[in-house]
Motif scaffolding. Structure first.
Motif, PDB file in Angstrom:
ATOM      1  N   LEU A 242    -104.075 -22.980  60.339  1.00 30.55           N
ATOM      2  CA  LEU A 242    -105.429 -22.484  60.590  1.00 30.55           C
ATOM      3  C   LEU A 242    -105.869 -22.625  62.040  1.00 30.55           C
ATOM      4  O   LEU A 242    -106.695 -21.856  62.525  1.00 30.55           O
ATOM      5  CB  LEU A 242    -106.435 -23.195  59.674  1.00 30.55           C
ATOM      6  CG  LEU A 242    -106.345 -22.817  58.199  1.00 30.55           C
ATOM      7  CD1 LEU A 242    -107.245 -23.717  57.360  1.00 30.55           C
ATOM      8  CD2 LEU A 242    -106.715 -21.348  57.998  1.00 30.55           C
ATOM      9  N   ASP A 243    -105.372 -23.601  62.726  1.00 33.66           N
ATOM     10  CA  ASP A 243    -105.680 -23.834  64.142  1.00 33.66           C
ATOM     11  C   ASP A 243    -104.373 -24.219  64.829  1.00 33.66           C
ATOM     12  O   ASP A 243    -104.046 -25.402  64.952  1.00 33.66           O
ATOM     13  CB  ASP A 243    -106.734 -24.934  64.301  1.00 33.66           C
ATOM     14  CG  ASP A 243    -107.131 -25.189  65.742  1.00 33.66           C
ATOM     15  OD1 ASP A 243    -106.488 -24.644  66.675  1.00 33.66           O
ATOM     16  OD2 ASP A 243    -108.083 -25.955  65.954  1.00 33.66           O
ATOM     17  N   PRO A 244    -103.602 -23.216  65.259  1.00 35.75           N
ATOM     18  CA  PRO A 244    -102.242 -23.455  65.735  1.00 35.75           C
ATOM     19  C   PRO A 244    -102.098 -24.408  66.916  1.00 35.75           C
ATOM     20  O   PRO A 244    -101.017 -24.942  67.133  1.00 35.75           O
ATOM     21  CB  PRO A 244    -101.760 -22.061  66.129  1.00 35.75           C
ATOM     22  CG  PRO A 244    -102.598 -21.132  65.355  1.00 35.75           C
ATOM     23  CD  PRO A 244    -103.933 -21.791  65.223  1.00 35.75           C
ATOM     24  N   ILE A 245    -103.168 -24.653  67.655  1.00 33.89           N
ATOM     25  CA  ILE A 245    -103.038 -25.506  68.832  1.00 33.89           C
ATOM     26  C   ILE A 245    -103.619 -26.897  68.627  1.00 33.89           C
ATOM     27  O   ILE A 245    -102.991 -27.897  68.956  1.00 33.89           O
ATOM     28  CB  ILE A 245    -103.694 -24.838  70.066  1.00 33.89           C
ATOM     29  CG1 ILE A 245    -102.913 -23.577  70.439  1.00 33.89           C
ATOM     30  CG2 ILE A 245    -103.735 -25.791  71.246  1.00 33.89           C
ATOM     31  CD1 ILE A 245    -103.502 -22.797  71.582  1.00 33.89           C
ATOM     32  N   ASN A 246    -104.818 -27.007  68.071  1.00 34.36           N
ATOM     33  CA  ASN A 246    -105.551 -28.272  68.148  1.00 34.36           C
ATOM     34  C   ASN A 246    -105.688 -29.100  66.880  1.00 34.36           C
ATOM     35  O   ASN A 246    -105.932 -30.295  66.962  1.00 34.36           O
ATOM     36  CB  ASN A 246    -106.966 -28.011  68.692  1.00 34.36           C
ATOM     37  CG  ASN A 246    -106.941 -27.718  70.161  1.00 34.36           C
ATOM     38  OD1 ASN A 246    -106.388 -28.472  70.947  1.00 34.36           O
ATOM     39  ND2 ASN A 246    -107.529 -26.595  70.547  1.00 34.36           N
TER      40      ASN A 246
ATOM     41  N   VAL B  18     -86.026 -24.675  68.045  1.00 37.71           N
ATOM     42  CA  VAL B  18     -87.436 -24.294  68.040  1.00 37.71           C
ATOM     43  C   VAL B  18     -88.248 -25.549  68.324  1.00 37.71           C
ATOM     44  O   VAL B  18     -88.084 -26.570  67.662  1.00 37.71           O
ATOM     45  CB  VAL B  18     -87.870 -23.669  66.695  1.00 37.71           C
ATOM     46  CG1 VAL B  18     -89.356 -23.342  66.721  1.00 37.71           C
ATOM     47  CG2 VAL B  18     -87.057 -22.421  66.389  1.00 37.71           C
ATOM     48  N   CYS B  19     -89.140 -25.445  69.306  1.00 36.52           N
ATOM     49  CA  CYS B  19     -90.024 -26.542  69.663  1.00 36.52           C
ATOM     50  C   CYS B  19     -91.430 -26.235  69.149  1.00 36.52           C
ATOM     51  O   CYS B  19     -91.962 -25.155  69.404  1.00 36.52           O
ATOM     52  CB  CYS B  19     -90.041 -26.724  71.175  1.00 36.52           C
ATOM     53  SG  CYS B  19     -91.175 -28.016  71.738  1.00 36.52           S
ATOM     54  N   CYS B  20     -92.017 -27.184  68.457  1.00 36.76           N
ATOM     55  CA  CYS B  20     -93.377 -27.020  67.931  1.00 36.76           C
ATOM     56  C   CYS B  20     -94.427 -27.479  68.952  1.00 36.76           C
ATOM     57  O   CYS B  20     -95.448 -28.063  68.596  1.00 36.76           O
ATOM     58  CB  CYS B  20     -93.525 -27.772  66.609  1.00 36.76           C
ATOM     59  SG  CYS B  20     -92.617 -27.012  65.254  1.00 36.76           S
TER      60      CYS B  20
ATOM     61  N   VAL C  47     -93.534 -22.833  70.600  1.00 36.09           N
ATOM     62  CA  VAL C  47     -94.926 -22.429  70.450  1.00 36.09           C
ATOM     63  C   VAL C  47     -95.752 -23.277  71.416  1.00 36.09           C
ATOM     64  O   VAL C  47     -95.287 -24.295  71.925  1.00 36.09           O
ATOM     65  CB  VAL C  47     -95.444 -22.587  68.997  1.00 36.09           C
ATOM     66  CG1 VAL C  47     -94.711 -21.636  68.065  1.00 36.09           C
ATOM     67  CG2 VAL C  47     -95.344 -24.019  68.516  1.00 36.09           C
ATOM     68  N   LEU C  48     -96.961 -22.864  71.646  1.00 39.75           N
ATOM     69  CA  LEU C  48     -97.839 -23.522  72.597  1.00 39.75           C
ATOM     70  C   LEU C  48     -98.476 -24.757  71.983  1.00 39.75           C
ATOM     71  O   LEU C  48     -99.055 -24.702  70.905  1.00 39.75           O
ATOM     72  CB  LEU C  48     -98.938 -22.538  73.022  1.00 39.75           C
ATOM     73  CG  LEU C  48     -99.747 -22.879  74.250  1.00 39.75           C
ATOM     74  CD1 LEU C  48     -98.894 -22.727  75.513  1.00 39.75           C
ATOM     75  CD2 LEU C  48    -100.968 -21.982  74.342  1.00 39.75           C
ATOM     76  N   GLY C  49     -98.365 -25.884  72.675  1.00 38.64           N
ATOM     77  CA  GLY C  49     -99.047 -27.107  72.261  1.00 38.64           C
ATOM     78  C   GLY C  49    -100.366 -27.254  72.994  1.00 38.64           C
ATOM     79  O   GLY C  49    -100.654 -26.504  73.932  1.00 38.64           O
TER      80      GLY C  49
ATOM     81  N   SER D  65     -97.544 -20.473  80.405  1.00 42.18           N
ATOM     82  CA  SER D  65     -98.629 -19.547  80.067  1.00 42.18           C
ATOM     83  C   SER D  65     -98.165 -18.396  79.174  1.00 42.18           C
ATOM     84  O   SER D  65     -98.968 -17.799  78.469  1.00 42.18           O
ATOM     85  CB  SER D  65     -99.258 -18.977  81.341  1.00 42.18           C
ATOM     86  OG  SER D  65     -99.886 -20.007  82.066  1.00 42.18           O
ATOM     87  N   GLY D  66     -96.875 -18.109  79.197  1.00 41.84           N
ATOM     88  CA  GLY D  66     -96.338 -17.011  78.391  1.00 41.84           C
ATOM     89  C   GLY D  66     -95.946 -17.396  76.972  1.00 41.84           C
ATOM     90  O   GLY D  66     -95.548 -16.534  76.178  1.00 41.84           O
ATOM     91  N   ILE D  67     -96.076 -18.660  76.627  1.00 42.08           N
ATOM     92  CA  ILE D  67     -95.681 -19.117  75.293  1.00 42.08           C
ATOM     93  C   ILE D  67     -96.765 -18.729  74.283  1.00 42.08           C
ATOM     94  O   ILE D  67     -97.954 -18.914  74.521  1.00 42.08           O
ATOM     95  CB  ILE D  67     -95.452 -20.644  75.285  1.00 42.08           C
ATOM     96  CG1 ILE D  67     -94.297 -21.012  76.217  1.00 42.08           C
ATOM     97  CG2 ILE D  67     -95.163 -21.137  73.861  1.00 42.08           C
ATOM     98  CD1 ILE D  67     -94.100 -22.507  76.399  1.00 42.08           C
ATOM     99  N   GLU D  68     -96.352 -18.215  73.152  1.00 40.86           N
ATOM    100  CA  GLU D  68     -97.272 -17.797  72.089  1.00 40.86           C
ATOM    101  C   GLU D  68     -97.726 -18.997  71.256  1.00 40.86           C
ATOM    102  O   GLU D  68     -97.070 -20.032  71.222  1.00 40.86           O
ATOM    103  CB  GLU D  68     -96.587 -16.776  71.172  1.00 40.86           C
ATOM    104  CG  GLU D  68     -96.185 -15.497  71.871  1.00 40.86           C
ATOM    105  CD  GLU D  68     -97.368 -14.663  72.331  1.00 40.86           C
ATOM    106  OE1 GLU D  68     -98.425 -14.700  71.671  1.00 40.86           O
ATOM    107  OE2 GLU D  68     -97.235 -13.992  73.362  1.00 40.86           O
ATOM    108  N   GLU D  69     -98.825 -18.828  70.540  1.00 38.44           N
ATOM    109  CA  GLU D  69     -99.382 -19.898  69.702  1.00 38.44           C
ATOM    110  C   GLU D  69     -98.627 -20.083  68.397  1.00 38.44           C
ATOM    111  O   GLU D  69     -98.627 -21.179  67.837  1.00 38.44           O
ATOM    112  CB  GLU D  69    -100.855 -19.613  69.401  1.00 38.44           C
ATOM    113  CG  GLU D  69    -101.738 -19.689  70.607  1.00 38.44           C
ATOM    114  CD  GLU D  69    -103.200 -19.447  70.296  1.00 38.44           C
ATOM    115  OE1 GLU D  69    -103.585 -19.505  69.094  1.00 38.44           O
ATOM    116  OE2 GLU D  69    -103.957 -19.196  71.236  1.00 38.44           O
ATOM    117  N   THR D  70     -98.034 -19.042  67.892  1.00 39.85           N
ATOM    118  CA  THR D  70     -97.293 -19.122  66.629  1.00 39.85           C
ATOM    119  C   THR D  70     -95.958 -18.401  66.770  1.00 39.85           C
ATOM    120  O   THR D  70     -95.786 -17.545  67.641  1.00 39.85           O
ATOM    121  CB  THR D  70     -98.073 -18.484  65.458  1.00 39.85           C
ATOM    122  OG1 THR D  70     -98.219 -17.084  65.699  1.00 39.85           O
ATOM    123  CG2 THR D  70     -99.435 -19.135  65.274  1.00 39.85           C
TER     124      THR D  70
END
Length: 152
Positions: free
Chosen positions: A120-124, A32-34, A60-62, A101-106
């Motif tokens: 609370l803010d999965p990307i930033n 699993v890649c974060c 997940v999306l970085g 583009s198809g990778i989910e945030e969580t």
């Protein structure tokens, strides 16, 4: 189940290959890649092709990935990061851009949450102060959370 958790590959193919070799030796059943498969390094296309060839790889999306996918504007990127992301975009095939583009945030697996930034803010969001960390811990619905992004 043995899970290998990695993060912030940042288009660094040489390091990615070494990490994968170590993971293969460890006999992990899943990777699993974060987030942040791309960004900074010179080989985004090669890194994406490498991970796409792995069995049981999830990500997940970085924030760098999110810029390529068009979900996030690089407002808080420094000049070095902006230059690198522009070069990464040019080096990527349309197929690889579509993959990112198809990778989910969580991602949730067996009660564990995987994000790039924070629950609370999965990307930033950076988990870089105790106040931010406490706020996120008290908001979590899972017992365990794995994050990338902060590089610590």
């Amino acid at each position: 189940m043995k899970i290998a958790i990695i993060s912030d590959i940042h288009s660094n193919l040489e390091s990615l290959k070494r990490v994968i070799a170590h993971i293969n030796h460890s006999q992990a059943e899943m990777i699993v890649c974060c987030g942040d498969i791309i960004g900074y390094g010179p080989e985004p296309e090669e890194c994406i092709c490498t991970i796409r060839g792995l069995k049981r790889f999830f990500s997940v999306l970085g924030n760098h990935d999110a810029v390529v996918s068009g979900r996030v504007f690089p407002d808080n990127f420094n000049d070095y990061a902006l230059d690198a992301i522009e070069k990464n975009i040019k080096a990527m095939s349309e197929d690889s851009k579509k993959y990112i583009s198809g990778i989910e945030e969580t991602l949730s697996i067996s009660g564990m949450l995987f994000v790039h930034g924070s629950p609370l803010d999965p990307i930033n969001e950076y988990l870089d102060t105790s106040a931010v960390l406490k706020k996120n811990i008290f908001s979590m619905r899972s017992e365990i959370c794995f994050c990338g992004h902060t590089h610590r």
